[in-house]
Motif scaffolding. Structure first.
Motif, mmCIF file in Angstrom:
data_model
loop_
_atom_site.group_PDB
_atom_site.id
_atom_site.type_symbol
_atom_site.label_atom_id
_atom_site.label_comp_id
_atom_site.label_asym_id
_atom_site.label_seq_id
_atom_site.Cartn_x
_atom_site.Cartn_y
_atom_site.Cartn_z
ATOM 1 N N LEU A 1 -10.609 10.923 -9.958
ATOM 2 C CA LEU A 1 -10.358 9.635 -10.606
ATOM 3 C C LEU A 1 -8.939 9.164 -10.341
ATOM 4 O O LEU A 1 -8.698 7.969 -10.124
ATOM 5 N N VAL A 2 -7.982 10.083 -10.380
ATOM 6 C CA VAL A 2 -6.589 9.707 -10.090
ATOM 7 C C VAL A 2 -6.499 9.079 -8.702
ATOM 8 O O VAL A 2 -5.924 7.998 -8.523
ATOM 9 N N ALA A 3 -7.066 9.750 -7.695
ATOM 10 C CA ALA A 3 -7.004 9.235 -6.329
ATOM 11 C C ALA A 3 -7.703 7.886 -6.205
ATOM 12 O O ALA A 3 -7.183 6.954 -5.565
ATOM 13 N N ASN A 4 -8.863 7.746 -6.823
ATOM 14 C CA ASN A 4 -9.619 6.504 -6.684
ATOM 15 C C ASN A 4 -8.965 5.326 -7.400
ATOM 16 O O ASN A 4 -9.041 4.187 -6.925
ATOM 17 N N THR A 5 -8.332 5.571 -8.540
ATOM 18 C CA THR A 5 -7.635 4.472 -9.212
ATOM 19 C C THR A 5 -6.379 4.077 -8.438
ATOM 20 O O THR A 5 -6.029 2.895 -8.371
ATOM 21 N N GLN A 6 -5.706 5.057 -7.837
ATOM 22 C CA GLN A 6 -4.548 4.720 -7.004
ATOM 23 C C GLN A 6 -4.962 3.849 -5.824
ATOM 24 O O GLN A 6 -4.301 2.861 -5.502
ATOM 25 N N LEU A 7 -6.062 4.224 -5.189
ATOM 26 C CA LEU A 7 -6.580 3.419 -4.084
ATOM 27 C C LEU A 7 -7.008 2.029 -4.562
ATOM 28 O O LEU A 7 -6.787 1.023 -3.882
ATOM 29 N N ALA A 8 -7.596 1.971 -5.743
ATOM 30 C CA ALA A 8 -8.120 0.702 -6.258
ATOM 31 C C ALA A 8 -7.028 -0.340 -6.449
ATOM 32 O O ALA A 8 -7.245 -1.528 -6.193
ATOM 33 N N VAL A 9 -5.843 0.076 -6.897
ATOM 34 C CA VAL A 9 -4.777 -0.901 -7.144
ATOM 35 C C VAL A 9 -3.944 -1.177 -5.899
ATOM 36 O O VAL A 9 -2.999 -1.968 -5.943
ATOM 37 N N GLY A 10 -4.279 -0.518 -4.792
ATOM 38 C CA GLY A 10 -3.588 -0.818 -3.544
ATOM 39 C C GLY A 10 -2.774 0.316 -2.961
ATOM 40 O O GLY A 10 -2.251 0.201 -1.856
ATOM 41 N N GLY A 11 -2.654 1.426 -3.699
ATOM 42 C CA GLY A 11 -1.867 2.543 -3.202
ATOM 43 C C GLY A 11 -2.639 3.400 -2.218
ATOM 44 O O GLY A 11 -3.823 3.167 -1.947
ATOM 45 N N ARG A 12 -1.957 4.393 -1.678
ATOM 46 C CA ARG A 12 -2.592 5.419 -0.850
ATOM 47 C C ARG A 12 -2.337 6.762 -1.521
ATOM 48 O O ARG A 12 -1.235 7.016 -2.008
ATOM 49 N N ALA A 13 -3.361 7.584 -1.569
ATOM 50 C CA ALA A 13 -3.291 8.819 -2.348
ATOM 51 C C ALA A 13 -3.194 10.041 -1.449
ATOM 52 O O ALA A 13 -3.938 10.171 -0.480
ATOM 53 N N ALA A 14 -2.263 10.934 -1.787
ATOM 54 C CA ALA A 14 -2.143 12.230 -1.109
ATOM 55 C C ALA A 14 -2.048 13.290 -2.187
ATOM 56 O O ALA A 14 -1.060 13.377 -2.910
ATOM 57 N N MET A 15 -3.088 14.107 -2.332
ATOM 58 C CA MET A 15 -3.166 15.090 -3.400
ATOM 59 C C MET A 15 -2.814 16.473 -2.851
ATOM 60 O O MET A 15 -3.449 16.944 -1.908
ATOM 61 N N CYS A 16 -1.807 17.096 -3.433
ATOM 62 C CA CYS A 16 -1.313 18.363 -2.882
ATOM 63 C C CYS A 16 -1.070 19.410 -3.967
ATOM 64 O O CYS A 16 -0.979 19.083 -5.151
ATOM 65 N N PHE A 17 -0.925 20.680 -3.533
ATOM 66 C CA PHE A 17 -0.700 21.789 -4.450
ATOM 67 C C PHE A 17 0.315 22.800 -3.929
ATOM 68 O O PHE A 17 0.914 23.541 -4.698
ATOM 69 N N LEU A 18 0.530 22.870 -2.614
ATOM 70 C CA LEU A 18 1.341 23.932 -2.039
ATOM 71 C C LEU A 18 2.833 23.626 -2.071
ATOM 72 O O LEU A 18 3.254 22.515 -1.729
ATOM 73 N N LEU B 1 -3.879 6.873 -15.258
ATOM 74 C CA LEU B 1 -2.866 5.874 -15.581
ATOM 75 C C LEU B 1 -1.504 6.317 -15.045
ATOM 76 O O LEU B 1 -0.768 5.525 -14.456
ATOM 77 N N GLY B 2 -1.187 7.596 -15.228
ATOM 78 C CA GLY B 2 0.066 8.102 -14.675
ATOM 79 C C GLY B 2 0.116 7.939 -13.165
ATOM 80 O O GLY B 2 1.147 7.568 -12.592
ATOM 81 N N GLY B 3 -1.023 8.205 -12.505
ATOM 82 C CA GLY B 3 -1.082 8.054 -11.058
ATOM 83 C C GLY B 3 -0.920 6.616 -10.614
ATOM 84 O O GLY B 3 -0.273 6.334 -9.596
ATOM 85 N N VAL B 4 -1.478 5.677 -11.366
ATOM 86 C CA VAL B 4 -1.348 4.261 -11.043
ATOM 87 C C VAL B 4 0.078 3.778 -11.304
ATOM 88 O O VAL B 4 0.629 2.977 -10.530
ATOM 89 N N CYS C 1 0.827 -1.218 0.000
ATOM 90 C CA CYS C 1 0.000 0.000 0.000
ATOM 91 C C CYS C 1 0.861 1.268 0.000
ATOM 92 O O CYS C 1 0.785 2.087 0.934
ATOM 93 N N PRO C 2 1.683 1.470 -1.037
ATOM 94 C CA PRO C 2 2.591 2.616 -1.051
ATOM 95 C C PRO C 2 1.856 3.952 -1.122
ATOM 96 O O PRO C 2 0.890 4.107 -1.874
ATOM 97 N N LEU C 3 2.323 4.897 -0.331
ATOM 98 C CA LEU C 3 1.774 6.253 -0.378
ATOM 99 C C LEU C 3 2.387 6.992 -1.564
ATOM 100 O O LEU C 3 3.609 6.995 -1.742
ATOM 101 N N VAL C 4 1.539 7.629 -2.372
ATOM 102 C CA VAL C 4 1.995 8.388 -3.534
ATOM 103 C C VAL C 4 1.588 9.852 -3.363
ATOM 104 O O VAL C 4 0.403 10.169 -3.276
ATOM 105 N N GLY C 5 2.577 10.725 -3.307
ATOM 106 C CA GLY C 5 2.292 12.151 -3.289
ATOM 107 C C GLY C 5 2.001 12.617 -4.702
ATOM 108 O O GLY C 5 2.846 12.487 -5.582
ATOM 109 N N SER C 6 0.806 13.124 -4.934
ATOM 110 C CA SER C 6 0.384 13.455 -6.304
ATOM 111 C C SER C 6 0.062 14.932 -6.453
ATOM 112 O O SER C 6 -0.662 15.513 -5.632
ATOM 113 N N TRP C 7 0.563 15.510 -7.516
ATOM 114 C CA TRP C 7 0.334 16.910 -7.889
ATOM 115 C C TRP C 7 -0.313 16.835 -9.257
ATOM 116 O O TRP C 7 0.364 16.650 -10.265
#
Length: 273
Positions: free
Chosen positions: A32-49, A206-209, A18-24
């Protein structure tokens, strides 16, 4: 085929680790990016700052940077995110959405060049445009129309190889048949559903996955695994004969229900070197 074994292991490892992925990423497709990452087993962290770049890279297994819908802080934030990933020795994935469209996007992508992404994923026109933008290949010109490609994956093959030589990592060209390569290997992945073209964010997610798989595998395996599971899940989703939004739901469902044995069978018949 060793590449099939690598894909199967990546699918299993993502579910276990369940790797955590920092996503920008693109705010049009962030859900959709966050949900597909979660679907394949990852953990999603969406950031901008910008000030979150290094702390997020520190706790993440990998970083995903998508330049789709740029905000005023993007130039600083995304550059800081790539820099932090490299300084920490962690993989990062670049999606050069609409490369070559506008001065701000061009400035940002040029700033990211020095940090050499582990994986670059884009459509054919974006891959060609990025290679030109970075001065890596200039004899071939791609034409980007928004997020759509006007070039074939084969037309982008030489550009992708040059990008792989520059980064030392992998490049994934998305299309009817995907091409995934590094400087030593080139794979074509067939299959998938044309319905993916009818939902917003198929390429972005796909890039997020791929970034999830980059957290548990080498760059080439990560890109190859992402391509295989997207082809597989989209085919299964399309069999239900639904409309586009229902297809998207079924697609994410099938990603979450990935079975390693079925993925292995699919990879054996759809990966060609």
């Amino acid at each position: 085929m060793k590449e099939v074994t690598s894909v199967v292991n990546a699918v299993k490892d993502a579910k276990i680790q369940c790797p955590l992925v920092g996503s920008w990423t693109n705010f049009v497709t962030i859900n959709l990016v966050a949900n597909t990452q979660l679907a394949v087993g990852g953990r999603a962290a969406m950031c901008f700052l910008p000030d979150e770049a290094k702390p997020l890279a520190f706790v993440s297994k990998s970083t995903y940077i998508n330049v789709g819908t740029l905000q005023p802080v993007a130039l600083q934030a995304l550059t800081e995110a790539a820099k932090a990933a490299v300084e920490l020795g962690k993989p990062w994935v670049l999606d050069p959405v609409a490369a070559g469209l506008g001065d701000t996007r061009t400035q940002l992508l040029n700033a990211l060049k020095q940090y050499k992404p582990s994986v670059i994923r884009g459509n054919a026109s974006e891959i060609i445009a990025l290679a030109n933008l970075w001065g890596i290949q200039t004899e071939k010109k791609g034409k980007v129309e928004g997020v759509d490609s006007t070039d074939t994956v084969d037309a982008a093959l030489s550009s992708a190889l040059e990008l792989a030589k520059w980064t030392g990592g992998a490049v994934a060209i998305s299309g009817e048949t995907d091409i995934v390569l590094d400087i030593n290997n080139t794979y074509r992945i067939s299959g998938g559903s044309a319905m993916l073209k009818s939902i917003t964010g198929a390429g972005c997610s796909l890039g997020g996955v791929i970034a999830v798989y980059a957290g548990v595998a080498d760059p080439l395996t990560a890109a190859l695994t992402g391509s295989v599971v997207y082809k597989y899940a989209s085919e299964r989703a399309a069999k239900k004969g639904m409309g586009t939004f229902s297809f998207q739901t079924a697609f994410v469902d099938n990603l979450s229900l990935l079975n390693a044995d079925e993925v292995e069978k699919y990879a054996k018949s759809h990966i060609n070197s």
